[in-house]
Design a protein around this motif. Sequence first.
Motif, PDB file in Angstrom:
ATOM      1  N   TRP A 125       0.851  -1.181  -0.109  1.00 41.10           N
ATOM      2  CA  TRP A 125      -0.059  -0.102   0.057  1.00 41.10           C
ATOM      3  C   TRP A 125       1.176   1.283   0.053  1.00 41.10           C
ATOM      4  N   ARG A 126       0.544   2.153  -0.892  1.00 39.45           N
ATOM      5  CA  ARG A 126       1.565   3.416  -1.120  1.00 39.45           C
ATOM      6  C   ARG A 126       0.540   4.652  -1.101  1.00 39.45           C
ATOM      7  N   ASN A 127       0.866   5.735  -0.545  1.00 38.07           N
ATOM      8  CA  ASN A 127       0.185   7.021  -0.649  1.00 38.07           C
ATOM      9  C   ASN A 127       0.985   7.696  -1.675  1.00 38.07           C
ATOM     10  N   ILE A 128       0.834   9.087  -1.850  1.00 34.91           N
ATOM     11  CA  ILE A 128       1.525   9.775  -2.910  1.00 34.91           C
ATOM     12  C   ILE A 128       2.982  10.038  -2.608  1.00 34.91           C
ATOM     13  N   SER A 129       3.484   9.636  -1.210  1.00 33.92           N
ATOM     14  CA  SER A 129       4.579   9.979  -1.174  1.00 33.92           C
ATOM     15  C   SER A 129       5.796   8.949  -0.532  1.00 33.92           C
ATOM     16  N   GLU A 130       4.954   7.724  -0.278  1.00 35.53           N
ATOM     17  CA  GLU A 130       5.761   6.746   0.370  1.00 35.53           C
ATOM     18  C   GLU A 130       5.067   5.540   0.501  1.00 35.53           C
ATOM     19  N   THR A 131       5.706   4.397   0.443  1.00 34.79           N
ATOM     20  CA  THR A 131       5.171   3.133   0.890  1.00 34.79           C
ATOM     21  C   THR A 131       4.557   3.085   2.331  1.00 34.79           C
ATOM     22  N   VAL A 132       3.281   2.982   2.489  1.00 25.40           N
ATOM     23  CA  VAL A 132       2.901   3.118   3.919  1.00 25.40           C
ATOM     24  C   VAL A 132       2.875   1.408   4.568  1.00 25.40           C
ATOM     25  N   PHE A 133       2.806   0.622   3.938  1.00 20.78           N
ATOM     26  CA  PHE A 133       2.638  -0.782   4.383  1.00 20.78           C
ATOM     27  C   PHE A 133       2.880  -1.794   3.252  1.00 20.78           C
ATOM     28  N   GLU A 134       3.657  -2.730   3.685  1.00 16.30           N
ATOM     29  CA  GLU A 134       3.980  -4.020   2.755  1.00 16.30           C
ATOM     30  C   GLU A 134       3.883  -5.215   3.494  1.00 16.30           C
ATOM     31  N   ARG A 135       3.514  -6.262   2.954  1.00 15.41           N
ATOM     32  CA  ARG A 135       3.518  -7.667   3.810  1.00 15.41           C
ATOM     33  C   ARG A 135       3.800  -8.790   2.624  1.00 15.41           C
ATOM     34  N   GLN A 136       4.807  -9.723   2.815  1.00 14.76           N
ATOM     35  CA  GLN A 136       4.926 -10.970   2.129  1.00 14.76           C
ATOM     36  C   GLN A 136       5.265 -11.989   3.207  1.00 14.76           C
ATOM     37  N   GLY A 137       4.161 -12.652   3.466  1.00 14.53           N
ATOM     38  CA  GLY A 137       4.450 -13.798   4.606  1.00 14.53           C
ATOM     39  C   GLY A 137       4.268 -13.099   5.767  1.00 14.53           C
ATOM     40  N   GLU A 138       5.164 -13.816   6.540  1.00 15.33           N
ATOM     41  CA  GLU A 138       5.586 -12.976   7.957  1.00 15.33           C
ATOM     42  C   GLU A 138       6.187 -11.621   7.790  1.00 15.33           C
ATOM     43  N   GLU A 139       6.757 -11.247   6.830  1.00 13.82           N
ATOM     44  CA  GLU A 139       7.709 -10.164   6.795  1.00 13.82           C
ATOM     45  C   GLU A 139       6.981  -8.845   6.517  1.00 13.82           C
ATOM     46  N   VAL A 140       7.217  -7.729   7.403  1.00 15.01           N
ATOM     47  CA  VAL A 140       5.904  -6.767   7.272  1.00 15.01           C
ATOM     48  C   VAL A 140       6.964  -5.549   7.302  1.00 15.01           C
ATOM     49  N   TYR A 141       6.403  -4.510   6.511  1.00 16.69           N
ATOM     50  CA  TYR A 141       7.246  -3.338   6.640  1.00 16.69           C
ATOM     51  C   TYR A 141       5.810  -2.006   6.996  1.00 16.69           C
ATOM     52  N   GLN A 142       6.274  -1.228   7.910  1.00 11.61           N
ATOM     53  CA  GLN A 142       5.149  -0.092   7.923  1.00 11.61           C
ATOM     54  C   GLN A 142       6.043   1.100   8.291  1.00 11.61           C
ATOM     55  N   SER A 143       5.620   2.223   7.520  1.00  9.46           N
ATOM     56  CA  SER A 143       6.431   3.452   7.411  1.00  9.46           C
ATOM     57  C   SER A 143       6.616   4.145   8.753  1.00  9.46           C
ATOM     58  N   GLU A 144       7.196   5.056   9.184  1.00 10.26           N
ATOM     59  CA  GLU A 144       7.370   5.685  10.385  1.00 10.26           C
ATOM     60  C   GLU A 144       6.223   6.401  10.918  1.00 10.26           C
ATOM     61  N   GLY A 145       5.373   6.997   9.982  1.00 17.53           N
ATOM     62  CA  GLY A 145       4.249   7.957  10.384  1.00 17.53           C
ATOM     63  C   GLY A 145       3.007   6.743  10.690  1.00 17.53           C
ATOM     64  N   TYR A 146       3.143   5.576  10.081  1.00 10.54           N
ATOM     65  CA  TYR A 146       1.955   4.657  10.283  1.00 10.54           C
ATOM     66  C   TYR A 146       2.279   3.297  11.302  1.00 10.54           C
ATOM     67  N   LYS A 147       3.479   3.563  11.950  1.00  9.65           N
ATOM     68  CA  LYS A 147       3.968   2.344  12.526  1.00  9.65           C
ATOM     69  C   LYS A 147       3.166   1.905  13.736  1.00  9.65           C
ATOM     70  N   GLY A 148       2.823   0.679  13.945  1.00  9.35           N
ATOM     71  CA  GLY A 148       1.813   0.559  14.746  1.00  9.35           C
ATOM     72  C   GLY A 148       0.163   0.666  14.523  1.00  9.35           C
ATOM     73  N   ARG A 149      -0.129   1.120  13.394  1.00  5.99           N
ATOM     74  CA  ARG A 149      -1.547   1.620  13.205  1.00  5.99           C
ATOM     75  C   ARG A 149      -2.019   0.977  11.783  1.00  5.99           C
ATOM     76  N   VAL A 150      -1.051   0.501  11.147  1.00  5.41           N
ATOM     77  CA  VAL A 150      -1.636  -0.376   9.820  1.00  5.41           C
ATOM     78  C   VAL A 150      -1.193  -1.691   9.692  1.00  5.41           C
ATOM     79  N   ASP A 151      -2.223  -2.478   8.950  1.00  9.50           N
ATOM     80  CA  ASP A 151      -2.017  -4.056   8.915  1.00  9.50           C
ATOM     81  C   ASP A 151      -2.948  -4.406   7.865  1.00  9.50           C
ATOM     82  N   VAL A 152      -2.501  -5.656   7.291  1.00  5.12           N
ATOM     83  CA  VAL A 152      -3.116  -6.345   6.362  1.00  5.12           C
ATOM     84  C   VAL A 152      -2.984  -7.687   6.829  1.00  5.12           C
ATOM     85  N   PRO A 153      -4.115  -8.112   7.669  1.00  3.13           N
ATOM     86  CA  PRO A 153      -4.018  -9.508   8.318  1.00  3.13           C
ATOM     87  C   PRO A 153      -3.612 -10.696   7.346  1.00  3.13           C
TER      88      PRO A 153
END
Length: 212
Positions: A60-88
């Motif tokens: 998932w991306r917004n106009i300026s950055e990657t907000v969230f990314e998931r591949q299996g157990e590997e998860v990435y959350q951007s700094e401004g969204y850390k702890g607030r976003v997820d795709v279960p």
Amino acid sequence: MNMNHYILVFIPSLITYTGSAFAQHQISITATVGSLAVLPCDCRNVTKAQSSSQSPHVQWRNISETVFERQGEEVYQSEGYKGRVDVPKDQLMKGNCSLVLNNVRAEDEGVYQSYILVRRSKRALQSEHVLLRRVELSVGGVPETPNNESSDSGSKSRSHTGLIITVFVTLVLVLTLGLLWKFKARTYFANEARGNYALTSVSHRDSPPQSD
């Protein structure tokens, strides 16, 4: 037709076509500050050819950055969204790639795009980004606590004003009644005095003269 004229005609046409392609994926949702928002996404049509045991790679991306990314157990959350976003993961395995955004902030407002990363062949070195959905998030409202405090302050202010008015009206009424009672008392005693004087005068006038 010269090259410059061709470019001026071609570029607007390309922009119009690209915008139309995005428009068919775009939806709009509204959330309030502090609430939970779900940005819908479905990737079943793209991932149905993949192995059922293989976890989709979603981004998932917004106009300026990657907000969230998931591949299996590997998860990435951007700094401004850390702890607030997820795709279960369990939902993603079912083809539901919706982004769950907790504790919505005013600055979260904007356009988000979801992608699924796929490899068209086993020999492909890089994954291809396939656009799934474009979601425009509008954020409105304010947290409930300030509203409640403001409402309580307004209620207290109106209550105090009403009490002051009631006391003032009561005092005016008491003073008015007191003045009326005083006026009536004066009138009564004045009439009594005049009546007594009149009776005294009559009695002196009617009494026989006393002889020496």
